[in-house]
Design an enzyme around this catalytic site. Structure first.
Site, mmCIF file in Angstrom:
data_model
loop_
_atom_site.group_PDB
_atom_site.id
_atom_site.type_symbol
_atom_site.label_atom_id
_atom_site.label_comp_id
_atom_site.label_asym_id
_atom_site.label_seq_id
_atom_site.Cartn_x
_atom_site.Cartn_y
_atom_site.Cartn_z
ATOM 1 C CD1 TRP A 130 52.237 -22.696 17.843
ATOM 2 C CD2 TRP A 130 54.111 -21.682 17.132
ATOM 3 N NE1 TRP A 130 52.150 -22.535 16.484
ATOM 4 C CE2 TRP A 130 53.277 -21.919 16.024
ATOM 5 C CE3 TRP A 130 55.337 -21.048 16.936
ATOM 6 C CZ2 TRP A 130 53.640 -21.553 14.732
ATOM 7 C CZ3 TRP A 130 55.695 -20.676 15.651
ATOM 8 C CH2 TRP A 130 54.854 -20.931 14.561
ATOM 9 C CG ASP A 211 55.731 -15.847 19.197
ATOM 10 O OD1 ASP A 211 54.951 -15.086 18.579
ATOM 11 O OD2 ASP A 211 55.834 -17.061 18.923
ATOM 12 C CE LYS A 246 47.627 -16.685 14.830
ATOM 13 N NZ LYS A 246 47.490 -18.087 14.653
HETATM 14 C C1 LMR Z 1 48.456 -22.050 15.897
HETATM 15 O O1 LMR Z 1 49.183 -22.179 16.890
HETATM 16 O O2 LMR Z 1 47.484 -22.790 15.675
HETATM 17 C C2 LMR Z 1 48.716 -20.945 14.924
HETATM 18 O O3 LMR Z 1 49.761 -20.151 15.383
HETATM 19 C C3 LMR Z 1 48.899 -21.399 13.545
HETATM 20 C C4 LMR Z 1 50.204 -22.103 13.319
HETATM 21 O O4 LMR Z 1 50.924 -21.696 12.400
HETATM 22 O O5 LMR Z 1 50.532 -23.059 14.028
#
Ligand code: LMR
Length: 399
Positions: A130, A211, A246
């Protein structure tokens, strides 16, 4: 002071939403930020959530502060949902949960805690991960390293590389693992692979930092918590940052939790007292509304059943869009085999499109994806799938 400051670059995920809103293209498609969308590109409020809100508005008679850790009932619901444990049951005494402002807030509180009590430890994230992980961890002062995870040439988990990497991580370091619906790849270890990963953690002595943002989107609520349950059974200490953004659609209510699992009750209480100290100096105590919604829904059998049904409908729609996308790409004349998209789990598809192709699609077609080729499959609908597939086919030929 301000005149010397240069503007910061836009956020690689949330910044896309601003760019999308400003795009005048009437055919534009937002496949950027990870929020669920329905067939009409709306992010709906779930019916179960609306009902819970009605009840809350009718019964609420104060807006006094919540405790630093949030309401105790919320902590119990997190225990049930994330760990599959009832309050007071065996094992629950090792777990303490704190209501945090979203999964991101939870990750940051946990990172601050780890920096305070394991200052020499390095945090490890998957390649890729992420886009915000590194920022959150390093903002707390942790050094961040990367471990092997995904093989872009097979579009799948590079399990032997992953295992080797995890086996080399020093004792006491921190390893961030996505419990399900890996963001951005949508590629998860199998249950048997998780069993081995838990074994490596126990043997090597690193600290798992889980996570868990997409519970319910991989398969179902119980199945998705498999890794959490295995870590719990192993007896090792770990942390979990979880989110109701989510699965309850509570994005702007910032409803997440940080849970710690200690060796025993005494250690859990001691560590928890320090988590509260950390929260007190950052945001004092959490926002209430989203937590109340979760408590209402999970505390009422009928509402819970309604919510579970809505959650499974969201998952079904995303899986259907994966199929339509794969079919549509073939129909648009794309020769590359995209069938891997149907195997990925959760909201995202790591499409295999290059950054140049992602930029081309944004500039020429108003199609917004995150760099690295991550697309939010929930942003696809029957209305835009043909346009999307034609545009991708074109970009693949041109770029
Ligand atoms: C994403 O990865 O798009 C979501 O988890 C929203 C974010 O906060 O990045």
């Amino acid at each position: 002071m301000f005149s010397a400051i240069q503007p910061a670059p836009p956020d690689p995920i949330l910044g896309l939403t601003d760019a999308f809103k400003a795009d005048p293209n009437p055919k534009k498609v937002n496949l950027g930020v990870g929020v669920y969308k329905d067939e009409n590109a709306n992010t709906p409020i779930l019916k179960s959530v609306k009902e819970a809100e009605k009840r809350i508005l009718e019964s609420l008679n104060t807006k006094a502060y919540l405790p630093i850790s949030g309401s105790p009932d919320y902590g119990n619901r997190v225990l049930e949902m994330v760990f599959g444990l009832q309050p007071g049951s065996s094992g629950s005494e090792r777990v303490r949960s704190l209501h945090c402002p979203g999964g991101t807030g939870a990750l940051r509180v946990g990172a601050e805690f780890l920096k305070e009590f394991a200052p020499a430890s390095k945090a490890w994230v998957s390649t890729p991960t992420w886009a915000n992980h590194k920022g959150v961890l390093s903002a707390a002062g942790l050094e961040v390293g990367a471990y092997a995870y995904y093989n872009p040439s097979t579009y799948s988990l590079d399990y032997s590389e992953l295992k080797d990497a995890l086996a080399q991580i020093p004792r006491g370091d921190i390893v961030v693992l996505h419990v399900c619906c890996h963001n951005p790849t949508g590629v998860d270890p199998t249950p048997a692979q998780w069993d081995e990963i838990v074994g490596i953690a126990a043997q090597k002595g690193w600290v798992p930092y889980l996570d868990f943002a997409y519970q319910g989107f991989g398969g179902d609520v119980e199945g998705d918590r498999y890794p959490v349950s295995r870590f719990l059974e192993s007896g090792i200490e770990f942390l979990v940052a979880s989110s109701f953004s989510k699965n309850f659609g509570l994005y702007h209510d910032r409803t997440g939790a940080l849970s710690l699992v200690a060796a025993n009750q005494r250690d859990a209480e001691a560590a928890f007292s320090h988590l509260k100290k950390i929260v007190r100096v950052i945001y004092s105590n959490p926002p209430a509304h989203g937590g109340f919604i979760v408590e209402q829904i999970l505390g009422d059998a009928d509402l819970k059943a309604k919510w579970l049904e809505e959650l499974s409908q969201m998952g079904d729609r995303i899986r259907e869009m994966r199929q339509l996308l794969v079919k549509g790409l073939a129909a648009a004349g794309v020769e590359r085999d995209f069938s891997f998209i149907e195997k990925q789990k959760g909201m995202f598809s790591f499409s295999g499109l290059s950054d140049a192709q992602v930029n081309y699609l944004r500039d020429n077609n108003g199609i917004y994806m995150v760099g690295g080729g991550r697309m939010n499959v929930a942003g696809i609908s029957r209305k835009n799938v043909d346009y999307l597939c034609e545009a991708i086919a074109h970009a693949l030929r041109k770029v």
